[in-house]
Design a protein around this motif. Structure first.
Motif, PDB file in Angstrom:
ATOM      1  N   THR A  67     -19.454  12.000  94.652  1.00  0.00           N
ATOM      2  CA  THR A  67     -19.270  12.844  93.476  1.00  0.00           C
ATOM      3  C   THR A  67     -20.190  12.359  92.370  1.00  0.00           C
ATOM      4  OG1 THR A  67     -16.945  13.141  94.082  1.00  0.00           O
ATOM      5  CG2 THR A  67     -17.594  13.804  91.859  1.00  0.00           C
ATOM      6  N   ILE A  74     -13.534  13.763  85.960  1.00  0.00           N
ATOM      7  CA  ILE A  74     -12.597  14.105  87.029  1.00  0.00           C
ATOM      8  C   ILE A  74     -11.776  12.865  87.359  1.00  0.00           C
ATOM      9  CG2 ILE A  74     -12.327  14.843  89.426  1.00  0.00           C
ATOM     10  CD1 ILE A  74     -15.007  16.305  89.185  1.00  0.00           C
ATOM     11  N   ASP A  75     -10.452  13.027  87.419  1.00  0.00           N
ATOM     12  CA  ASP A  75      -9.576  11.956  87.890  1.00  0.00           C
ATOM     13  C   ASP A  75      -9.458  12.021  89.409  1.00  0.00           C
ATOM     14  OD1 ASP A  75      -9.025  10.852  85.428  1.00  0.00           O
ATOM     15  OD2 ASP A  75      -7.104  11.885  85.165  1.00  0.00           O
ATOM     16  N   HIS A  76      -9.807  10.918  90.060  1.00  0.00           N
ATOM     17  CA  HIS A  76      -9.704  10.802  91.512  1.00  0.00           C
ATOM     18  C   HIS A  76      -8.525   9.906  91.859  1.00  0.00           C
ATOM     19  CE1 HIS A  76     -11.002   9.658  95.666  1.00  0.00           C
ATOM     20  NE2 HIS A  76     -10.454   8.509  95.304  1.00  0.00           N
ATOM     21  N   ASN A  92     -19.204   8.014  92.547  1.00  0.00           N
ATOM     22  CA  ASN A  92     -18.002   7.698  93.318  1.00  0.00           C
ATOM     23  C   ASN A  92     -18.267   7.973  94.789  1.00  0.00           C
ATOM     24  OD1 ASN A  92     -16.660   7.111  90.947  1.00  0.00           O
ATOM     25  ND2 ASN A  92     -14.819   8.228  91.538  1.00  0.00           N
ATOM     26  N   HIS A 102      -7.093  12.755  99.325  1.00  0.00           N
ATOM     27  CA  HIS A 102      -7.317  12.497  97.896  1.00  0.00           C
ATOM     28  C   HIS A 102      -7.134  13.774  97.103  1.00  0.00           C
ATOM     29  CE1 HIS A 102     -11.741  13.894  97.284  1.00  0.00           C
ATOM     30  NE2 HIS A 102     -11.331  14.377  98.436  1.00  0.00           N
ATOM     31  N   SER A 103      -7.045  13.615  95.787  1.00  0.00           N
ATOM     32  CA  SER A 103      -6.989  14.755  94.868  1.00  0.00           C
ATOM     33  C   SER A 103      -8.025  14.550  93.783  1.00  0.00           C
ATOM     34  CB  SER A 103      -5.598  14.904  94.257  1.00  0.00           C
ATOM     35  OG  SER A 103      -5.287  13.801  93.420  1.00  0.00           O
ATOM     36  N   GLU A 104      -8.419  15.678  93.151  1.00  0.00           N
ATOM     37  CA  GLU A 104      -9.396  15.646  92.067  1.00  0.00           C
ATOM     38  C   GLU A 104      -8.915  16.604  90.982  1.00  0.00           C
ATOM     39  OE1 GLU A 104     -13.562  15.456  94.411  1.00  0.00           O
ATOM     40  OE2 GLU A 104     -12.044  16.826  95.200  1.00  0.00           O
ATOM     41  N   GLN A 121     -21.074  17.843  94.347  1.00  0.00           N
ATOM     42  CA  GLN A 121     -20.152  17.273  95.326  1.00  0.00           C
ATOM     43  C   GLN A 121     -20.838  17.333  96.675  1.00  0.00           C
ATOM     44  OE1 GLN A 121     -16.698  16.017  94.918  1.00  0.00           O
ATOM     45  NE2 GLN A 121     -17.412  15.166  96.845  1.00  0.00           N
TER      46      GLN A 121
END
Length: 296
Positions: A67, A74-76, A92, A102-104, A121
């Motif tokens: 990323t 963005i919170d990963h 990242n 995972h989430s973004e 991405q």
């Protein structure tokens, strides 16, 4: 086509309302450039106050996600327990290996102000013999910068222009962001087996041939070239070693073995990837017909 640009790929564009996502890989025209098997460019976009990007927990296998942001944050979060806020200048790398979820999501502070989103991405297929390595996460902020009066290049992954990024590369990889000022120029080295460039802002040329905005221009191997801009532009350079064995893609899964992808489907349905700490209330179900697939 030209002697230096052997293929151009027009992206498939998805309009998400307040910003667009443009996908150039994988596709019918081409599946990979070096280890890069998935390339999305998103934004620039400005979301309404109170809104944000919300990519719910979802799984990956046999790949590494990269990323890179030009604007925004963005919170990963992932099943390893990682929490990392991605910002411009930080790369990242999440290595899925044998499996990770995972989430973004946009950070709360960004939502309060109206998030901006602009970046890349990408996924890197893992090489033979390393597809099932342990999952891992790495964020690197201290990246090599090569610049002169007309251009500034950030080496995100691999070695370019005499500099090497301190970032894990499972296969030989090159990845860089190049910012060209008006009249700026950058030499593109001939070392990588496969290379491509994407103009993501402004305008630029390869040896005098203009690049089209958001198209992926695959470059001829073994030839040194010069990237220039008359008025200023932003260009992504990506590539690396050519894979000898085929990779299959289905949704968020990449593997040299189609049976491994079927196993990953079953594992996600059964909840065997685990949960994402801090984001365990929802997830993306396995789709019937995913947008990302192999094109044999």
């Amino acid at each position: 086509m030209t002697a230096n640009i052997v293929q151009t790929i027009t992206p498939v564009t998805h309009d998400l309302g307040q910003f667009e996502v443009r996908r150039v890989l994988p596709g019918k025209a081409r599946q990979m450039v070096g280890p890069f098997i998935f390339v999305d460019q998103f934004g620039p976009g400005q979301l309404d106050i109170g809104n944000g990007m919300d990519v719910r927990p979802h799984p990956h296998i046999n790949l590494a996600t990269v990323t890179w942001l030009f604007e925004g944050a963005i919170d990963h979060r992932d099943t390893l327990g990682t929490f990392s806020t991605i910002r411009p200048g930080t790369v990242n790398l999440m290595t899925a290996g044998r499996g990770i979820a995972h989430s973004e999501r946009s950070p709360e502070a960004e939502r309060a102000a109206g998030p901006s989103l602009y970046g890349m991405q990408t996924w890197l297929a893992l090489p033979d013999g390393r597809e099932e390595i342990d999952p891992a996460f790495d964020a690197v902020r201290d990246l090599p910068i090569v610049e002169d009066s007309g251009a500034r290049a950030c080496v995100i992954m691999g070695a370019l222009w005499g500099e090497r990024a301190a970032k894990t590369t499972h296969a030989e990889t090159i990845y860089a962001e190049i910012a060209l000022k008006p009249g700026g120029a950058v030499p593109l080295e001939a070392g990588a087996e496969e290379r491509a460039v994407m103009l993501v802002g402004g305008e630029a040329q390869i040896d005098g041939v203009s690049l089209e905005l958001h198209e992926l221009a695959v470059l001829a191997p073994g030839q040194a070239m010069t990237l220039t801009s008359r008025e200023g532009g932003r260009v992504m350079l990506l590539g690396g070693e050519a894979f000898a064995s085929e990779r299959h893609v289905w949704w968020n899964f990449v593997s040299s073995d189609p049976a491994r992808i079927e196993q990953a489907k079953d594992d996600w349905r059964a909840g065997r990837f685990g949960t994402v700490p801090g984001d365990a209330e929802e997830f993306i179900p396995l789709p019937d017909r995913p947008k990302t697939v192999s094109y044999p």
